[in-house]
Write a protein that holds these residues in place. Structure first.
Motif, PDB file in Angstrom:
ATOM      1  N   HIS A  88       0.824  -1.217   0.000  1.00  0.00           N
ATOM      2  CA  HIS A  88       0.000   0.000   0.000  1.00  0.00           C
ATOM      3  C   HIS A  88       0.858   1.267   0.000  1.00  0.00           C
TER       4      HIS A  88
ATOM      5  N   SER B 180      -9.518  10.964   6.124  1.00  0.00           N
ATOM      6  CA  SER B 180      -8.901   9.853   6.825  1.00  0.00           C
ATOM      7  C   SER B 180      -8.160   8.947   5.837  1.00  0.00           C
ATOM      8  N   GLY B 181      -6.957   8.558   6.201  1.00  0.00           N
ATOM      9  CA  GLY B 181      -6.204   7.601   5.395  1.00  0.00           C
ATOM     10  C   GLY B 181      -5.393   8.219   4.272  1.00  0.00           C
ATOM     11  N   CYS B 182      -5.306   9.556   4.200  1.00  0.00           N
ATOM     12  CA  CYS B 182      -4.602  10.176   3.061  1.00  0.00           C
ATOM     13  C   CYS B 182      -3.091  10.268   3.298  1.00  0.00           C
ATOM     14  N   GLY B 183      -2.627   9.890   4.487  1.00  0.00           N
ATOM     15  CA  GLY B 183      -1.175   9.841   4.706  1.00  0.00           C
ATOM     16  C   GLY B 183      -0.621  10.910   5.629  1.00  0.00           C
ATOM     17  N   LYS B 184      -1.491  11.671   6.297  1.00  0.00           N
ATOM     18  CA  LYS B 184      -1.031  12.777   7.145  1.00  0.00           C
ATOM     19  C   LYS B 184      -0.168  12.275   8.303  1.00  0.00           C
ATOM     20  N   THR B 185      -0.703  11.291   9.040  1.00  0.00           N
ATOM     21  CA  THR B 185       0.014  10.803  10.219  1.00  0.00           C
ATOM     22  C   THR B 185       1.323  10.131   9.815  1.00  0.00           C
ATOM     23  N   THR B 186       1.307   9.442   8.696  1.00  0.00           N
ATOM     24  CA  THR B 186       2.539   8.791   8.230  1.00  0.00           C
ATOM     25  C   THR B 186       3.635   9.839   8.035  1.00  0.00           C
TER      26      THR B 186
HETATM   27  P1  ATP Z   1      -6.331   9.454   9.808  1.00  0.00           P
HETATM   28  O1  ATP Z   1      -6.790  10.881   9.666  1.00  0.00           O
HETATM   29  O2  ATP Z   1      -7.448   8.468   9.761  1.00  0.00           O
HETATM   30  O3  ATP Z   1      -5.380   9.239  10.946  1.00  0.00           O
HETATM   31  P2  ATP Z   1      -4.140   9.733   7.934  1.00  0.00           P
HETATM   32  O4  ATP Z   1      -4.391  10.678   6.837  1.00  0.00           O
HETATM   33  O5  ATP Z   1      -3.332  10.205   9.084  1.00  0.00           O
HETATM   34  O6  ATP Z   1      -5.503   9.114   8.447  1.00  0.00           O
HETATM   35  P3  ATP Z   1      -2.270   7.554   7.795  1.00  0.00           P
HETATM   36  O7  ATP Z   1      -2.515   7.135   9.201  1.00  0.00           O
HETATM   37  O8  ATP Z   1      -0.983   8.188   7.466  1.00  0.00           O
HETATM   38  O9  ATP Z   1      -3.455   8.462   7.247  1.00  0.00           O
HETATM   39  O10 ATP Z   1      -2.456   6.266   6.875  1.00  0.00           O
HETATM   40  C1  ATP Z   1      -2.273   6.324   5.460  1.00  0.00           C
HETATM   41  C2  ATP Z   1      -2.618   4.947   4.896  1.00  0.00           C
HETATM   42  O11 ATP Z   1      -1.661   3.996   5.332  1.00  0.00           O
HETATM   43  C3  ATP Z   1      -3.967   4.414   5.323  1.00  0.00           C
HETATM   44  O12 ATP Z   1      -4.535   3.712   4.237  1.00  0.00           O
HETATM   45  C4  ATP Z   1      -3.645   3.487   6.466  1.00  0.00           C
HETATM   46  O13 ATP Z   1      -4.598   2.453   6.551  1.00  0.00           O
HETATM   47  C5  ATP Z   1      -2.285   2.942   6.054  1.00  0.00           C
HETATM   48  N1  ATP Z   1      -1.454   2.652   7.228  1.00  0.00           N
HETATM   49  C6  ATP Z   1      -1.096   3.527   8.196  1.00  0.00           C
HETATM   50  N2  ATP Z   1      -0.287   2.928   9.113  1.00  0.00           N
HETATM   51  C7  ATP Z   1      -0.144   1.647   8.703  1.00  0.00           C
HETATM   52  C8  ATP Z   1       0.571   0.524   9.215  1.00  0.00           C
HETATM   53  N3  ATP Z   1       1.316   0.605  10.316  1.00  0.00           N
HETATM   54  N4  ATP Z   1       0.487  -0.630   8.535  1.00  0.00           N
HETATM   55  C9  ATP Z   1      -0.247  -0.724   7.384  1.00  0.00           C
HETATM   56  N5  ATP Z   1      -0.938   0.289   6.843  1.00  0.00           N
HETATM   57  C10 ATP Z   1      -0.894   1.462   7.486  1.00  0.00           C
END
Ligand code: ATP
Length: 375
Positions: free
Chosen positions: A33, A55-61
């Motif tokens: 992914h 949600s899930g767009c990659g911000k926290t990553t």
């Molecule tokens: P949210 O607002 O819901 O926290 P986000 O924008 O911060 O979402 P991330 O948490 O960065 O998004 O996740 C980005 C993508 O990577 C999502 O599809 C999530 O499911 C996936 N993901 C995040 N962490 C992991 C992990 N440790 N293992 C597998 N997939 C992950």
């Protein structure tokens, strides 16, 4: 530097003072992914940048990569001009990065008093100075009266303030905040984010803040990076994103819109509430017209107009504004249901004839899906 452009590597090198954070072409995958795809951004000293997106767009990553909680797989991270994250290079751990972390679930140490929690990261200072510095931060966040309390005796909002004080105490050059207000109720959230903004500005730290709430991003940010599917869709000031959105996703992310299809004829597109000029889309092209509810000015009439007649379907008070549902007709009998947002209390009766005036600055025209722009 053009605030809307993402920086190139050269941009970051020529700046007089290196940005507190520069991310270059970051890509990140979890298994198969692709969570982040070629993201570059920078944060200047004293600047608050918000990563905004669904949600899930990659911000926290992205935030975790900057914090050192995820290793850099592709691209690079510099802090204060110093490369600290490169694939294959030794990993610099979070505690060696001089960044403050405030996450939604930032847990306090339950066995330490509030003062000792805040003083925790200040072990390089002598005892008296540690306590003085910790107290200074507690004062800035209005928590000095709780210095001797233990975390379990505090409310969620108070704990959040202490967590912020703890993160700010070592005077990090960069604060990383991940949805730090989302566990708080609405009124408390408004207060704590206001306090946080003032403290960040007072201490002059750069900040990268993750949120999915567009209003919070506009409240906090000097610049916003709006993300979708691991990429930045648009980066700029709140004004730029709100008033010069690059695509329909940017418009709709900031709130409800009236949407209709149209076709460009003679450099404009017809809508039931008047014609809208179109500059850069060729005549004959199908388009999507997005009209913000606040673009519709509602004028009550004694009698319906012969042409373009419109009437009120219902009106609701939403607090600071009223939402008026309107049935609009144009001269060709085209009927549409529109929402107008009017400041304050404005509650016309059902059936009230109205004239709708359009503020073109809050109307956006884009090529219809699949169509191409260009005159
Ligand atoms: P949210 O607002 O819901 O926290 P986000 O924008 O911060 O979402 P991330 O948490 O960065 O998004 O996740 C980005 C993508 O990577 C999502 O599809 C999530 O499911 C996936 N993901 C995040 N962490 C992991 C992990 N440790 N293992 C597998 N997939 C992950």
């Amino acid at each position: 530097m053009n605030s809307q452009a993402t920086p190139t590597d050269a941009d970051c090198q020529v700046s007089h003072e290196a940005p507190v954070l520069a991310m270059h072409h970051i890509r990140h995958t979890y298994g198969q992914h692709q969570a982040v795809e070629d993201v570059s951004l920078y944060v200047e000293q004293g600047e608050v940048v918000c990563l905004l997106g669904p949600s899930g767009c990659g911000k926290t990553t992205l935030l975790r990569i900057v914090a050192g909680l995820e290793a850099v797989q592709e691209g690079g991270v510099d802090l204060g001009g110093r490369p600290i994250g490169r694939p294959g290079k030794p990993h610099v751990p979070p505690e060696k990065r001089n960044v403050g972390l405030a996450f939604q679930d930032s847990a306090l140490f339950p066995h330490l008093s509030v003062l000792d929690n805040v003083a925790f990261g200040l072990e390089s200072l002598p005892g008296k100075q540690r306590r003085a510095r910790a107290m200074e931060l507690l004062e800035q966040l209005g928590m000095q009266a709780y210095a001797k309390s233990y975390p379990h005796t505090l409310s969620g909002g108070q704990q959040q303030r202490v967590a912020l004080a703890r993160a700010l105490a070592p005077a990090p050059s960069l604060m990383l905040l991940d949805e730090p207000f989302s566990s708080l109720d609405a009124r408390l959230r408004d207060r704590i984010r206001d306090d946080t903004l003032h403290v960040l500005k007072r201490v002059g730290a750069g900040a990268l803040l993750v949120t999915h709430d567009p209003e919070e991003a506009m409240f906090m940010a000097d610049r916003i990076a709006l993300m979708r599917d691991g990429q930045i869709v648009q980066m700029g000031t709140p004004l730029e994103l709100y008033c010069a959105p690059r695509d329909p996703f940017v418009v709709t992310f900031f709130g409800e819109v009236n949407e209709m299809a149209g076709e460009v004829q003679g450099g404009q597109v017809k809508t039931p509430v008047g014609n809208v000029p179109v500059n850069d889309i060729a005549d004959g092209s199908p388009v999507r017209v997005l009209i913000r509810p606040e673009a519709l000015k509602v004028v009550t009439l004694d009698e319906p107009l012969a042409e373009h007649h419109s009437h009120v379907v219902m009106a609701k008070l939403l607090g600071r504004s009223s939402l008026v549902h309107i049935c609009a007709h144009d001269a060709d009998g085209w009927e549409s249901h529109l929402h107008a947002r009017v400041p304050g209390v404005f509650l016309p009766e059902e059936g009230q004839p109205v004239l709708i005036q359009l503020d073109p600055s809050q109307v956006f025209v884009f090529p219809a899906e699949g169509a191409t722009a260009g005159a």
